[in-house]
Design a protein around this motif. Structure first.
Motif, mmCIF file in Angstrom:
data_model
loop_
_atom_site.group_PDB
_atom_site.id
_atom_site.type_symbol
_atom_site.label_atom_id
_atom_site.label_comp_id
_atom_site.label_asym_id
_atom_site.label_seq_id
_atom_site.Cartn_x
_atom_site.Cartn_y
_atom_site.Cartn_z
ATOM 1 N N GLN A 86 0.830 -1.199 0.000
ATOM 2 C CA GLN A 86 0.000 0.000 0.000
ATOM 3 C C GLN A 86 0.868 1.255 0.000
ATOM 4 O O GLN A 86 0.602 2.204 -0.736
ATOM 5 C CB GLN A 86 -0.925 0.001 1.209
ATOM 6 N N ARG A 87 1.932 1.256 0.820
ATOM 7 C CA ARG A 87 2.835 2.407 0.844
ATOM 8 C C ARG A 87 3.519 2.596 -0.502
ATOM 9 O O ARG A 87 3.679 3.726 -0.971
ATOM 10 C CB ARG A 87 3.877 2.227 1.942
ATOM 11 N N ALA A 88 3.933 1.498 -1.134
ATOM 12 C CA ALA A 88 4.580 1.583 -2.443
ATOM 13 C C ALA A 88 3.612 2.143 -3.486
ATOM 14 O O ALA A 88 3.999 2.982 -4.311
ATOM 15 C CB ALA A 88 5.098 0.208 -2.872
ATOM 16 N N GLU A 89 2.368 1.689 -3.454
ATOM 17 C CA GLU A 89 1.362 2.213 -4.382
ATOM 18 C C GLU A 89 1.126 3.696 -4.148
ATOM 19 O O GLU A 89 1.027 4.472 -5.101
ATOM 20 C CB GLU A 89 0.046 1.451 -4.229
ATOM 21 N N GLU A 90 1.053 4.106 -2.888
ATOM 22 C CA GLU A 90 0.850 5.520 -2.580
ATOM 23 C C GLU A 90 2.039 6.351 -3.035
ATOM 24 O O GLU A 90 1.864 7.455 -3.559
ATOM 25 C CB GLU A 90 0.611 5.705 -1.077
ATOM 26 N N ARG A 96 3.686 9.982 -9.590
ATOM 27 C CA ARG A 96 2.963 10.231 -10.845
ATOM 28 C C ARG A 96 2.267 11.589 -10.795
ATOM 29 O O ARG A 96 2.339 12.366 -11.743
ATOM 30 C CB ARG A 96 1.937 9.118 -11.088
ATOM 31 N N ASP A 97 1.633 11.900 -9.657
ATOM 32 C CA ASP A 97 0.966 13.192 -9.507
ATOM 33 C C ASP A 97 1.972 14.340 -9.586
ATOM 34 O O ASP A 97 1.689 15.377 -10.207
ATOM 35 C CB ASP A 97 0.192 13.254 -8.190
ATOM 36 N N ARG A 98 3.172 14.170 -8.967
ATOM 37 C CA ARG A 98 4.206 15.207 -9.055
ATOM 38 C C ARG A 98 4.666 15.398 -10.495
ATOM 39 O O ARG A 98 4.845 16.528 -10.952
ATOM 40 C CB ARG A 98 5.396 14.835 -8.165
ATOM 41 N N ARG A 99 4.853 14.293 -11.210
ATOM 42 C CA ARG A 99 5.284 14.361 -12.603
ATOM 43 C C ARG A 99 4.232 15.064 -13.464
ATOM 44 O O ARG A 99 4.559 15.945 -14.270
ATOM 45 C CB ARG A 99 5.568 12.959 -13.146
ATOM 46 N N ILE A 100 2.966 14.722 -13.265
ATOM 47 C CA ILE A 100 1.883 15.355 -14.020
ATOM 48 C C ILE A 100 1.830 16.847 -13.710
ATOM 49 O O ILE A 100 1.678 17.675 -14.620
ATOM 50 C CB ILE A 100 0.533 14.664 -13.717
#
Length: 144
Positions: A86-90, A96-100
């Motif tokens: 779960q931590r890895a997914e988060e 991904r959100d930072r990259r976007i």
């Protein structure tokens, strides 16, 4: 002294024999109350279940505790693995959100620069109608 030791030994043997023959009883009385006991119920009740009491076995108890500890460790490992996933997914989602967001900001900056260039070019087009004259020279090739 010898008599006392013999009485103690006989008492211990009787108690061990009684414990080996002990039963567990389960019955419901006339008021609907459930009873569990290792002593026989009163004569006038219907015994629903009679089980033989299992004597304590230290070896079996140790084995049960080892099996329980192993089961518990496995459960803890499963929980830890699930939390780690779960931590890895988060973390991946946050990356991904930072990259976007960085791509969006870069696109906005590029659009802003492009708008500034277009505005500067538009101003340059209006400046083409202006004639610059060098005060020391004759205008438009006029001879003096």
């Amino acid at each position: 002294m010898k008599y006392r030791m013999m009485v103690t030994l006989m008492s211990a043997l009787v108690l061990i024999g009684a414990a080996a023959e002990a039963n567990l009883y389960y019955w419901v009385d006339e008021n609907g109350v459930r009873h569990y006991s290792n002593e026989p119920p009163p004569e006038n009740v219907n015994v629903l279940e009679r089980m033989s009491e299992v004597p304590h076995s230290p070896e079996a108890d140790r084995q049960r505790m080892e099996e329980y500890q192993e089961w518990r460790q496995n459960q803890l490992r499963r929980i830890e693995n699930a939390l780690e996933e779960q931590r890895a997914e988060e973390a991946a989602r946050a990356e991904r959100d930072r990259r976007i967001e960085a791509e969006r900001e870069a696109a906005e900056e590029q659009a802003r620069e492009e708008a500034e260039r277009e505005e500067a070019m538009a101003q340059d087009d209006t400046d083409d109608n202006t004639i610059f004259v060098n005060p020391g020279a004759s205008p438009l090739g006029i001879q003096q």
